[in-house]
Write an enzyme that holds these catalytic residues in place. Structure first.
Site, PDB file in Angstrom:
ATOM      1  N   SER A  52      -2.979  41.143  53.560  1.00  0.00           N
ATOM      2  CA  SER A  52      -3.446  39.911  52.816  1.00  0.00           C
ATOM      3  C   SER A  52      -3.691  38.779  54.048  1.00  0.00           C
ATOM      4  O   SER A  52      -2.951  38.877  54.920  1.00  0.00           O
ATOM      5  CB  SER A  52      -2.875  39.524  51.920  1.00  0.00           C
TER       6      SER A  52
HETATM    7  N1  SAM Z   1       1.235  43.220  50.379  1.00  0.00           N
HETATM    8  C1  SAM Z   1       0.369  44.113  51.212  1.00  0.00           C
HETATM    9  C2  SAM Z   1       0.667  43.633  52.922  1.00  0.00           C
HETATM   10  O1  SAM Z   1       1.452  42.831  52.991  1.00  0.00           O
HETATM   11  O2  SAM Z   1       0.006  44.518  53.576  1.00  0.00           O
HETATM   12  C3  SAM Z   1      -1.151  44.028  50.963  1.00  0.00           C
HETATM   13  C4  SAM Z   1      -1.380  44.585  49.815  1.00  0.00           C
HETATM   14  S1  SAM Z   1      -3.069  45.154  49.501  1.00  0.00           S
HETATM   15  C5  SAM Z   1      -3.855  43.575  49.285  1.00  0.00           C
HETATM   16  C6  SAM Z   1      -2.979  45.856  47.920  1.00  0.00           C
HETATM   17  C7  SAM Z   1      -2.009  47.032  47.855  1.00  0.00           C
HETATM   18  O3  SAM Z   1      -1.827  47.381  46.646  1.00  0.00           O
HETATM   19  C8  SAM Z   1      -2.796  48.213  48.467  1.00  0.00           C
HETATM   20  O4  SAM Z   1      -2.216  48.857  49.348  1.00  0.00           O
HETATM   21  C9  SAM Z   1      -3.117  48.990  47.216  1.00  0.00           C
HETATM   22  O5  SAM Z   1      -3.153  50.644  47.476  1.00  0.00           O
HETATM   23  C10 SAM Z   1      -1.822  48.799  46.351  1.00  0.00           C
HETATM   24  N2  SAM Z   1      -1.995  48.993  44.999  1.00  0.00           N
HETATM   25  C11 SAM Z   1      -3.012  49.051  44.024  1.00  0.00           C
HETATM   26  N3  SAM Z   1      -2.685  49.300  42.858  1.00  0.00           N
HETATM   27  C12 SAM Z   1      -1.341  49.464  42.788  1.00  0.00           C
HETATM   28  C13 SAM Z   1      -0.632  50.062  41.825  1.00  0.00           C
HETATM   29  N4  SAM Z   1      -0.912  50.259  40.731  1.00  0.00           N
HETATM   30  N5  SAM Z   1       0.909  50.450  42.195  1.00  0.00           N
HETATM   31  C14 SAM Z   1       1.347  50.090  43.495  1.00  0.00           C
HETATM   32  N6  SAM Z   1       0.288  49.716  44.500  1.00  0.00           N
HETATM   33  C15 SAM Z   1      -0.887  49.466  44.219  1.00  0.00           C
END
Ligand code: SAM
Length: 210
Positions: A52
């Protein structure tokens, strides 16, 4: 990055600003992307996902009002950067990612950087992680159609949650606070996140890749 993108936009918490200054954001990206690591935008990390934008990481972390003894849940580990930042501010972090390849890479990065107080799990974080609950704070780093009820249920008394809620095109940061059985909600700035897939997100019709 911290002076121009974070402090200038009104984030004042000195512990948070210091932690962002110290944490090497480029370590969470492939080497080819290092020249862009401190830019004011999200950056692809593979599998259609992103690390992000630094400002939104800071705004969500500030909204959690972290205290040194807190135990947190981070949903959507991605690169592990947000989890590592939280880990510098609190006692312990459970971070869950549905994509095994990202979870494995984040685990390796966090290990290399010596973040010993983060546990990275694989699975559907929209249900939370009841086994390690209750949490003093829950941070959801993916956009949800509504606040996942199980995440609210896993908040401790006095616990806070930050979650982007809205359509797949635009969400707003929701900040929830639990006091006993009472939960208050506040709507903050607009943002755009990748979708929270899963039972209490946008559904499970697209199974996690093997
Ligand atoms: N916090 C992260 C970082 O510091 O790099 C960025 C997160 S990215 C915007 C969103 C993440 O949420 C993705 O890696 C995606 O695979 C994950 N995601 C989406 N739905 C999810 C779920 N139900 N449970 C766990 N992870 C999930």
């Amino acid at each position: 990055m911290v002076a121009d993108q974070i402090a200038r936009r009104g984030i004042r918490d000195p512990r948070l600003l210091a932690a962002m200054r110290e944490l090497p954001r480029h370590e969470f990206l492939p080497e080819k992307d290092w020249p862009h690591a401190y830019e004011d935008r999200p950056i692809p990390i593979g599998e259609g996902q992103t690390i992000s934008q630094p400002y939104i990481v800071a705004a969500m972390t500030a909204a959690l009002e972290c205290r040194p003894d807190d135990h947190l849940l981070d949903v959507g580990t991605g690169s592990g950067y947000q989890a590592a930042l939280l880990a510098r501010l609190v006692r312990s972090v459970v971070s869950i990612e549905r994509r095994p390849a990202l979870a494995a890479r984040a685990r390796a990065t966090l290990g290399r950087l010596g973040c010993l107080n983060v546990t990275v799990l694989e699975g559907d974080g929209s249900d939370g992680v009841p086994a390690f609950s209750p949490y003093d704070g829950v941070l959801v780093a993916a956009g949800a159609p509504r606040v996942p009820a199980d995440l609210t249920a896993q908040l401790a008394h006095g616990g806070r949650m930050v979650v982007p809620v809205g359509t797949s095109e635009l969400q707003h940061l929701m900040v929830l606070r639990r006091t006993g059985e009472r939960v208050t909600e506040e709507t903050r700035e607009g943002c755009v996140f990748v979708p929270l897939v899963g039972r209490q997100g946008w559904g499970v019709e697209h199974p996690a890749p093997k």
